[in-house]
Design a protein around this motif. Structure first.
Motif, short mmCIF file in Angstrom:
data_model
loop_
_atom_site.label_atom_id
_atom_site.label_comp_id
_atom_site.label_asym_id
_atom_site.label_seq_id
_atom_site.Cartn_x
_atom_site.Cartn_y
_atom_site.Cartn_z
N LYS A 210 0.74 -1.05 0.05
CA LYS A 210 -0.05 -0.11 0.04
C LYS A 210 0.96 1.20 0.25
O LYS A 210 1.75 1.52 0.61
N TRP A 211 0.64 2.04 -0.72
CA TRP A 211 1.09 3.62 -0.98
C TRP A 211 0.26 4.42 -0.43
O TRP A 211 -0.81 4.89 -0.59
N PHE A 212 0.91 5.37 0.43
CA PHE A 212 0.32 6.57 1.16
C PHE A 212 -1.35 6.35 1.44
O PHE A 212 -2.09 6.82 0.93
N PRO A 213 -1.36 5.35 2.33
CA PRO A 213 -2.67 4.73 2.57
C PRO A 213 -3.78 6.00 3.31
O PRO A 213 -4.79 5.97 3.44
N GLU A 214 -2.98 7.00 3.95
CA GLU A 214 -3.53 8.17 4.55
C GLU A 214 -3.99 9.49 3.56
O GLU A 214 -4.49 10.29 3.83
N ALA A 215 -3.32 9.41 2.26
CA ALA A 215 -3.30 10.56 1.63
C ALA A 215 -4.68 10.82 0.69
O ALA A 215 -5.49 9.89 0.62
N SER A 216 -5.10 12.03 0.49
CA SER A 216 -6.01 12.57 -0.45
C SER A 216 -5.55 13.43 -1.21
O SER A 216 -4.98 14.43 -1.09
N LEU A 217 -5.90 13.48 -2.55
CA LEU A 217 -5.45 14.21 -3.64
C LEU A 217 -6.10 14.19 -4.73
O LEU A 217 -7.24 13.34 -4.80
N ASN A 218 -6.10 15.22 -5.59
CA ASN A 218 -6.87 15.51 -6.88
C ASN A 218 -5.90 15.66 -8.20
O ASN A 218 -5.10 16.52 -8.01
N LEU A 219 -6.11 14.89 -9.20
CA LEU A 219 -5.08 15.10 -10.32
C LEU A 219 -5.35 16.71 -10.85
O LEU A 219 -4.27 17.38 -11.08
N ALA A 220 -6.60 16.99 -11.05
CA ALA A 220 -6.81 18.48 -11.73
C ALA A 220 -6.36 19.59 -10.83
O ALA A 220 -5.95 20.47 -11.33
N GLU A 221 -6.44 19.19 -9.57
CA GLU A 221 -6.02 20.47 -8.60
C GLU A 221 -4.43 20.43 -8.80
O GLU A 221 -3.93 21.61 -8.82
N ASN A 222 -3.96 19.50 -8.89
CA ASN A 222 -2.35 19.61 -9.25
C ASN A 222 -1.98 20.01 -10.42
O ASN A 222 -0.89 20.84 -10.56
N VAL A 223 -2.89 19.73 -11.34
CA VAL A 223 -2.41 20.05 -13.10
C VAL A 223 -2.79 21.23 -13.20
O VAL A 223 -1.93 22.32 -14.02
N LEU A 224 -3.69 22.21 -12.56
CA LEU A 224 -4.29 23.36 -12.99
C LEU A 224 -3.76 24.31 -11.78
O LEU A 224 -4.21 25.44 -11.51
N ARG A 225 -2.48 24.20 -11.48
CA ARG A 225 -1.91 25.03 -10.50
C ARG A 225 -0.86 26.18 -11.09
O ARG A 225 -0.83 26.22 -12.29
N GLY A 226 -0.43 27.07 -10.18
CA GLY A 226 0.58 28.10 -10.78
C GLY A 226 -0.36 29.21 -11.17
O GLY A 226 -1.38 29.39 -11.05
N ASP A 227 0.64 30.28 -11.59
CA ASP A 227 0.34 31.53 -11.98
C ASP A 227 -0.91 31.54 -13.05
O ASP A 227 -0.90 30.73 -14.03
N ALA A 228 -2.01 32.32 -12.80
CA ALA A 228 -2.98 32.43 -13.62
C ALA A 228 -2.59 32.87 -15.09
O ALA A 228 -3.40 32.59 -16.10
N SER A 229 -1.66 33.59 -15.18
CA SER A 229 -1.33 34.27 -16.43
C SER A 229 -0.23 33.58 -17.17
O SER A 229 0.21 33.69 -18.27
N ARG A 230 0.13 32.34 -16.65
CA ARG A 230 1.28 31.68 -17.44
C ARG A 230 0.57 30.93 -18.51
O ARG A 230 -0.66 30.51 -18.44
N VAL A 231 1.33 30.61 -19.61
CA VAL A 231 0.85 29.94 -20.66
C VAL A 231 0.80 28.54 -20.29
O VAL A 231 1.77 28.02 -19.83
N ALA A 232 -0.59 27.81 -20.42
CA ALA A 232 -0.36 26.47 -19.95
C ALA A 232 -0.41 25.41 -21.32
O ALA A 232 -0.01 24.53 -20.94
N VAL A 233 -1.09 25.96 -22.31
CA VAL A 233 -1.29 25.04 -23.54
C VAL A 233 -1.12 25.84 -24.55
O VAL A 233 -1.68 26.80 -24.93
N TYR A 234 -0.37 25.20 -25.66
CA TYR A 234 -0.37 25.41 -26.78
C TYR A 234 -1.26 24.40 -27.91
O TYR A 234 -0.94 23.38 -27.81
N ILE A 235 -2.21 25.14 -28.59
CA ILE A 235 -2.75 24.31 -29.59
C ILE A 235 -2.39 24.46 -30.99
O ILE A 235 -2.22 25.60 -31.50
N ALA A 236 -2.18 23.32 -31.66
CA ALA A 236 -1.74 23.24 -32.94
C ALA A 236 -2.38 22.30 -33.92
O ALA A 236 -2.79 21.21 -33.21
N ASN A 237 -2.26 22.32 -34.91
CA ASN A 237 -2.72 21.29 -36.01
C ASN A 237 -1.83 21.29 -37.40
O ASN A 237 -0.62 21.93 -37.32
N GLU A 238 -2.30 20.68 -38.25
CA GLU A 238 -1.72 20.72 -39.47
C GLU A 238 -1.08 22.06 -40.23
O GLU A 238 -0.32 22.11 -41.18
N GLN A 239 -2.09 22.86 -39.80
CA GLN A 239 -1.71 24.50 -40.36
C GLN A 239 -0.94 25.26 -39.48
O GLN A 239 -0.42 26.37 -39.86
#
Length: 653
Positions: free
Chosen positions: A84-113
């Motif tokens: 068992k790993w961290f049996p007392e822990a609680s967390l959320n992926l999205a909370e960790n992924v959506l972290r940081g400065d609100a003004s920072r670039v998070a994602v670049y969207i691109a396609n074949e153009q």
């Protein structure tokens, strides 16, 4: 056996003192009080004290959540299963992924153009909040499954994060799967909601998958809603399933998401094996295992830092898709690219984008690099890769000559990491680091916290000899189970039945005296002429260096209690004359061994691949022997198998 003296002269990159001193792994080693150089001290500690190591990773990466006091509880009676790993822990992926400065670039969207838009963290959070509210109104709650039949775009990312924010489970496949391929995957996990790209573009062509989605909906008894990413869905469904558009899902006046924290072992993703020998296995991965494994790999091995730009060419069906998304948890920006990586008029589209947005970490497959090389595309001369720090490759073994090509053609001062792991662990057993030299043809090191070994057929650890890649200790990103009836038993039979208490991964590999590794291919496709085990990669690395060879596939054919090696090649002029055949055999004999020389050589029009871009030697071997390929829906080009069914009737050279 490896000629160690020859290999010692094959260093193709060496980190500078500055690179080492500024690396994350150096800072981590200082945090835990164990030197990073030599690496074997830090690695040995990570294996000897797994609880301390993974707890330190949590702290170093600044994981958001409650860690608890206990990091690791060994399995009763030892072994890997039941720990068992961290049996007392609680967390959320999205909370960790959506972290940081609100003004920072998070994602670049691109396609074949090219690059289409830039998304800052504030906008991403707002989109996730709206999608979260929309999913909640559709009845999605903790533990429910949401499935995406989606391309690698912004909507897919938002859907995944909104799902995980609710404590629900995300599963996805790419829209180029046929109806059967989709049903074989997400049909097993019975999602409550499907999010679908009904229209998409690939290699300049438009595709419409409405009929496939309608067929899928008819099979799913659990389905309550379909969210279309096309504003005009035009789905004629006979079921009571609700149909709404993406804009309707997001039509809620909310900008701040909430996060349902769940236990460390709570399900997050369901991923699928290729499934060419039967129904794909539905592998259930945990929130904590995924996040902790990925931040370790990103930060300590790939040296991903705040403000970096991480890319990996992937579809939503491959494990590198969630691996890429986790890069946001290190406060790096990520590139989401939707389309073909190589176009007739824009061979270097991915490098155009890399130059434009300053990609620091560029992930790709050996096949892509081989295609660039055969096109004579000189990446470094055509593009200013000022920001590029790391090139990563996975999906197949990277051959020695490709190391040379990368440093000659792409960039001299770049860390090259040929990494290897799998969908089963949603991560890597072997990687690189910014403190190691890079040796041509070798995977640099065993990943921290992963007790990797190479065992021979008697179960003894071997160095300088081929054996099976195994893992002997538990790690956080081990699957929870396989979804469905008998899941625990199927999981055990897949990885633990062969060796009690040891994970047998299914790779033929070799470790050197400096603990680097060489991967030779999958053990289920190992060739065995005269009782000598040969990995298919050993032949590919020779054959595919011949300019006339566009592609190739190799397999063993049984003959008189033995087997002979059969090589099928795709050539420029659809022909193999005696001169080319002799060149192939001569090169293989010289660069590999006489045992590796193919007995039969055929010319074919195409090599079969899975939808994730992996050669399927097993399917070719089966159909050439007159057996049925059970699940052609897993293949990107199943029609090409027809010519392999008649190989025995054809002449060879």
């Amino acid at each position: 056996m490896i000629d160690q003296q020859v290999r010692d002269n094959n260093i193709v990159w060496q980190p500078s003192e500055q690179r080492v001193s500024e690396s994350n792994i150096k800072k981590f080693s200082e945090q835990v009080g164990i030197p990073a150089v030599p690496y074997d001290r830090l690695y040995s500690w990570s294996i000897a004290k797994p609880g301390e190591f993974w707890s330190a990773v949590w702290d170093f990466a600044g994981i958001i959540g409650e860690k608890g006091e206990i990091a690791f509880v060994p399995a009763e009676g030892g072994g890997m299963l039941g720990a068992k790993w961290f049996p007392e822990a609680s967390l959320n992926l999205a909370e960790n992924v959506l972290r940081g400065d609100a003004s920072r670039v998070a994602v670049y969207i691109a396609n074949e153009q090219g690059v289409q838009r830039t998304v800052k963290m504030a906008e991403l959070r707002s989109l996730v909040a709206k999608a979260q509210t929309g999913l909640r109104k559709l009845g999605v709650t903790q533990g429910d499954r949401v499935a995406g039949v989606v391309t690698n775009g912004l909507e897919s990312l938002v859907s995944l994060l909104a799902t995980s924010s609710l404590g629900a489970v995300w599963s996805s496949c790419s829209p180029d799967f046929g109806a059967k391929g989709i049903i074989d995957r997400i049909g097993q996990v019975q999602p409550k909601v499907i999010i679908a790209s009904l229209d998409y573009q690939y290699n300049g062509k438009q595709f419409n998958i409405r009929e496939n989605i309608m067929a899928v909906c008819e099979e799913l008894k659990s389905l309550s809603a379909v969210v279309s990413l096309s504003e005009i869905p035009e789905l004629d469904m006979e079921t009571s399933t609700q149909l709404l558009t993406w804009s309707e899902l997001l039509s809620h006046n909310v900008d701040v998401p909430t996060f349902t924290r769940v236990p460390f072992h709570h399900p997050l993703y369901i991923l699928y094996t290729s499934g060419t020998t039967g129904l794909p296995k539905c592998i259930v991965h945990s929130v904590g295992g995924v996040l902790l494994q990925h931040v370790k790999e990103h930060q300590l091995h790939c040296d991903v830092k705040q403000g970096n730009v991480l890319s990996w060419y992937t579809s939503t069906a491959w494990m590198m898709y969630p691996w890429l998304i986790s890069g946001l948890a290190s406060e790096a920006a990520i590139l989401l690219y939707d389309g073909s990586p190589i176009q007739k008029e824009r061979i270097g589209i991915l490098w155009e984008i890399a130059e434009e947005i300053g990609i620091t970490h560029f992930g790709i497959s050996p096949k892509y690099l081989d295609t660039l090389e055969k096109h004579g595309y000189e990446v470094g001369k055509k593009h200013d890769l000022y920001a590029l720090q790391v090139v990563m490759s996975s999906g197949a073994p990277l051959i020695s000559e490709q190391y040379d090509w990368i440093y000659k053609t792409i960039k001299k001062d770049v860390l090259l990491e040929s990494i290897s792991g799998g969908t089963e662990i949603i991560g890597c057993f072997v990687m690189g680091t910014p403190i190691h030299p890079v040796y041509r043809g070798e995977n640099t090191c065993k990943a921290l916290g992963m007790a990797v070994d190479i065992l021979d057929e008697q179960g003894a650890s071997v160095i300088g000899k081929k054996g099976e890649l195994v893992c002997t200790q538990s790690f956080p990103s081990m699957p929870l189970t396989f979804w469905g009836e008998g899941g625990d038993e199927r999981y055990f039979n897949s990885y633990f039945a062969k060796r009690e208490g040891i994970w047998t991964h299914g790779d033929l590999a070799e470790q050197t005296s400096r603990d680097s590794l060489i991967i030779y291919g999958r053990t289920d496709t190992v060739l065995n002429p005269g009782g000598v085990r040969i990995g298919t990669a050993e032949i590919y690395r020779v054959v595919e260096q011949i300019p006339q060879i566009i592609d190739s596939i190799v397999f063993g054919y049984p003959i008189e209690n033995d087997e002979e090696i059969v090589l099928c090649v795709v050539t420029e002029n659809d022909d193999v004359d005696k001169e080319l055949a002799e060149q192939i055999r001569r090169n293989v004999r010289k660069k590999a061994s006489p045992r590796h020389v193919p007995r039969r050589i055929y010319v074919v029009k195409e090599v079969p691949y899975t939808n994730n871009g992996k050669k399927v030697e097993g399917a070719v071997r089966s159909i050439a022997r007159g057996h049925e390929v059970k699940n052609k829906a897993s293949l990107a080009n199943p029609e090409c198998l027809r010519e392999y069914a008649t190989l025995a009737e054809r002449s060879y050279v």
